[in-house]
Design a protein around this motif. Sequence first.
Motif, PDB file in Angstrom:
ATOM      1  N   UNK A 110       0.899  -1.095  -0.063  1.00  0.00           N
ATOM      2  CA  UNK A 110       0.039   0.098  -0.002  1.00  0.00           C
ATOM      3  C   UNK A 110       0.934   1.079   0.189  1.00  0.00           C
ATOM      4  N   UNK A 111       1.886   1.208   0.953  1.00  0.00           N
ATOM      5  CA  UNK A 111       2.941   2.464   0.962  1.00  0.00           C
ATOM      6  C   UNK A 111       3.674   2.520  -0.430  1.00  0.00           C
ATOM      7  N   UNK A 112       3.817   1.656  -0.981  1.00  0.00           N
ATOM      8  CA  UNK A 112       4.790   1.659  -2.250  1.00  0.00           C
ATOM      9  C   UNK A 112       3.784   2.181  -3.271  1.00  0.00           C
ATOM     10  N   UNK A 113       2.446   1.599  -3.235  1.00  0.00           N
ATOM     11  CA  UNK A 113       1.757   2.184  -4.473  1.00  0.00           C
ATOM     12  C   UNK A 113       1.632   3.471  -4.334  1.00  0.00           C
ATOM     13  N   UNK A 114       1.324   4.122  -3.009  1.00  0.00           N
ATOM     14  CA  UNK A 114       1.170   5.779  -3.020  1.00  0.00           C
ATOM     15  C   UNK A 114       2.478   6.507  -3.370  1.00  0.00           C
ATOM     16  N   UNK A 115       3.684   5.791  -3.534  1.00  0.00           N
ATOM     17  CA  UNK A 115       4.595   6.319  -4.159  1.00  0.00           C
ATOM     18  C   UNK A 115       4.839   5.954  -5.576  1.00  0.00           C
ATOM     19  N   UNK A 116       4.574   5.101  -5.922  1.00  0.00           N
ATOM     20  CA  UNK A 116       4.875   4.660  -7.360  1.00  0.00           C
ATOM     21  C   UNK A 116       4.049   5.078  -8.416  1.00  0.00           C
ATOM     22  N   UNK A 117       2.547   5.144  -8.008  1.00  0.00           N
ATOM     23  CA  UNK A 117       1.485   5.352  -8.864  1.00  0.00           C
ATOM     24  C   UNK A 117       1.502   6.939  -9.087  1.00  0.00           C
ATOM     25  N   UNK A 118       1.601   8.013  -8.208  1.00  0.00           N
ATOM     26  CA  UNK A 118       1.565   9.246  -8.815  1.00  0.00           C
ATOM     27  C   UNK A 118       2.977   9.517  -9.603  1.00  0.00           C
ATOM     28  N   UNK A 119       4.168   9.048  -9.288  1.00  0.00           N
ATOM     29  CA  UNK A 119       5.262   9.136 -10.002  1.00  0.00           C
ATOM     30  C   UNK A 119       5.051   8.568 -11.523  1.00  0.00           C
TER      31      UNK A 119
END
Length: 729
Positions: free
Chosen positions: A11-20
Motif C-alpha cells: 500500500x505504501x509503495x503504491x502511494x509512491x509509485x502511482x503518482x510518479x
Amino acid sequence: MHHSSDFWGGLAAMMVALPAAIAFGVTVFSAIEPQYAAFGALSGVLGAMALGLVAPMFGGTDRLISAPCAPAAAVLSAFAIEMTQQGVDPDGIVLMMTVLGLLTGLLQIMIGFLGFGRLIKYVPYPVVCGYLSGVGLIIVGSQLPRFAGAPAGTAWLEVLTRPQQWDWRGLVIGAVTVLVMLVSRRFVKAVPATITGIAAGLLAFAAIAAGEPALFALEDNPLVIGRLHAPGTGYIGLLADHWNQIGMLQLAQVGGLVGNALTLAALLSIDTLKTCVVLDQMTRTRHDSDRELVAQGLANVVSSGIGGMPGAGTVGASLVNLESGARTRVSGIVEGLLTVAAALAFGAFIAWLPVAALSGVLIVVGLRMIDTDSLRFLESTSTLIDFLVVLAVVGVALTVGLIAAAAVGVVLSVMLFLREQVGGVVLRRKSFVGERSSTWYRPEHEMRILEARGRSAVIFELQGSLFFGTAQQLYRTLEPELAATAYMILDLQRVQSVNVTAAHTLKLARAALAERGVPLILCSVRERLPNGRNLREFLELSGLDADGETVIYLPTLQAAIEWVEAKILAQGAVAEREDRPPLELHEIELFRGSKPETLTDLEACLEKRSWKAGETIFARGEPGDELFLLRQGQVKVMGYIGRGLALKHIATYGRGDFVGGLSFLDRRPRSNDAIAITDCEMYVLSKEKFDYLAEEHKRIAFVLISKLARMLAIRLRHTNEELAILQDN
C-alpha cells in the motif's frame, strides 16, 4: 503474518509509485502534443499495473517494486521530441513508442537468458553516475516549461530567458509542490514525500481556482491533466489499431528502433539491478540478476502491449515498501493490485491532478538522480580522470543524446578498464632456485650445491592480465635476466588472461634465451582461464610449442624447481641414479663421518625392509615409533592442509635421507602420510631398539639424536628462509 506486512508495504509503495508513474506518462506523451497528456497519465497507470503485477510474479527479489521510472521517461521523451521534429504524425509516434517498449522488454529477456545480467553490475561507477546524472538533468530540463506554465514546445533555455512566457498559476503550484516535497521528508516521514507534494499542489490549485471559477471545469483547463482517455477511437480502438499496424511494420522500421531499445534496456536493467543491490545490502540477501532481468523484460512486454509505459525496479518505492514492513515479493503483487483498485476508484480524481504539480514531482526526482558525490573526485588528482568521465557522459547526454552517451559510456568503460590493467603490476614475485627449494628434501651436500648455484636459475611469478597494455612492462621485467640466467621459470598460476601481443613478448624472451641454449620453462599453465580460454593451447598456437629444448611446460612451480634442481645437481656430478645399489649405513647422510665401530653397533639394531612403488610406509594417526632411513628409492610425504583437510604433496625424499624424524623424537602420532614413489629399500630403527641403544650404548644414542636434530634444524632453517622470502614479497 507476512501477508499482513506485505499488504501494508504494498500500500505504501503504491502511494509512491502511482503518482510518479502518472507524472512520467504525462511527461512522455505531452512531448508529442499537449492533448496527449491525459493518455500519458493513463499509460503511466497501465504501466504501474502491469509492472507491479508481472515483475514480482516471475522475479525472485523480495520487496522489489517495479514501476515506470525516470530513465524510461527521459529516453521516451527524447524519442518523442525527435520524432515530432521529423514530422511523424502523433499516432505514428505512439505506435513507435509501443514497439520500442516491446523491443526493450525482449532485449531484457534475452540478456537474462544469455546470463549477461551479472555483467551489467560491472559497468564502472563513473559511467553509471554520469549517465544517471545526465538523465536527471534531462528530466529537470524537460519539466521546466510545464513547471513555469509556458506554451507547449518551448525549450527550457527559452523558458529561463523569457519570463514573459511564464504562467504564474503553474509556477505557484509547481513551487509549492517542490517546497513541500523537500521539507516534508524531514518532518513527515510517515507519508511519502510524493503524496504530500501532490496534496500541496492540489491545495494550491484549489486556492487559485477559488479566484478563477472557470478552473473548476475539466474542459479546456490548461492546469490539470483532464479526463483519462485515448485520442481518436478511444483506448480499446487505439490498442487494436496499434496491434494491427505492428503486424504490418517492415523489418527495416523495427530495426531502426534497435539502438534506442538497447539504450533503454541497458538503462532499465542498470536501474533494476542497482535497486536489487541496495535491497541486498539492507536485508543481507542475494538476488538473481538474470532471473530478475527476465521478469522485468516480461513485465515491460506486457506493459507496452497494453499501452503502458515500460519501467524498472525503483529505489524509492522499494525502500518505502521495505520500511513499511514488507517481507516477500508478494508485496510487489499487492502494489500492482492496489494500483488497479486505485485507478478504478480514483480515475476521476486523477483527472484533477495539476500538470505543474506533477512537473514539480519530476523535478525533485531528477535533482535526486544527480550524483553530487562525484564532485569529491576533484579532491584528488588520482580520481580526476573519473570526474572527467562523469562530465563527458553528462555532456554528451545533454548535447547529443542518450544513445550517444551510452556509446561514450561503453568506450570510456573500456578505457577505464585498460587504465587499471595497464597500471597493474605483472610481476608478483621474483626469486631464485637457491632461495626456493622444491618439495624434494635433499641431503646436506646437495643442498649446499643448490644454494651455491641456485641464483643461476630465476623464477618469475606473474599475475594479472598479460596483454598489449602490459607487454612492454613484461619484457622489461624479464630483460635483465635474459642475458645472464642459466634457467628461467615463468609461473603463470595467477595470470588471468593472455593475448597475442603478450604471447609475442614471451616468444622474444624465448628467442633471446635460445641463443645461449637456455630453455624457457613455463609452469602452472592452466587449460581454463576465467575467460574460458585454454591457455596452454593458446600459447602453443602462438608459437610457444613444447619442444623440450627451447620451451618446456611443467604442471606446477614445484615441479619446475625440481627439474632445475636435478639439472644443477647433474652438472655437479651428484645426479640421482636409481640403478645404483642400495646405500650402506656409512653412506647415509645422517651417519656420514661416524666411526666404524659406532656404525657396527648401530647396524645391529636396524632392520632392513622394502616397499613397492605406491605402498604406504606410514599413515596419519599411526604411532610414531620408527625412524626410516632411505637406502634406495624415493618417498613422498602427503600432508592434510586447511579446514577441509585436503591431502597435498608437501615433501619428497630420496637416497640417503630419512623420514618420520619428528614423530620419532616427540613420540606423538604421525601427522602425515608417507608413500613410496618407487621401489624402496630402508633401514628401520624402532623405539624399542633405540631405547636399548640408549641404555647399553649411550654414546651411539647421543650421536644419533644429535645428527638427527642437526638435519631437522637444517630443514627448518631452509623453511624459515623460504617463509621470509614469501613475506618480503
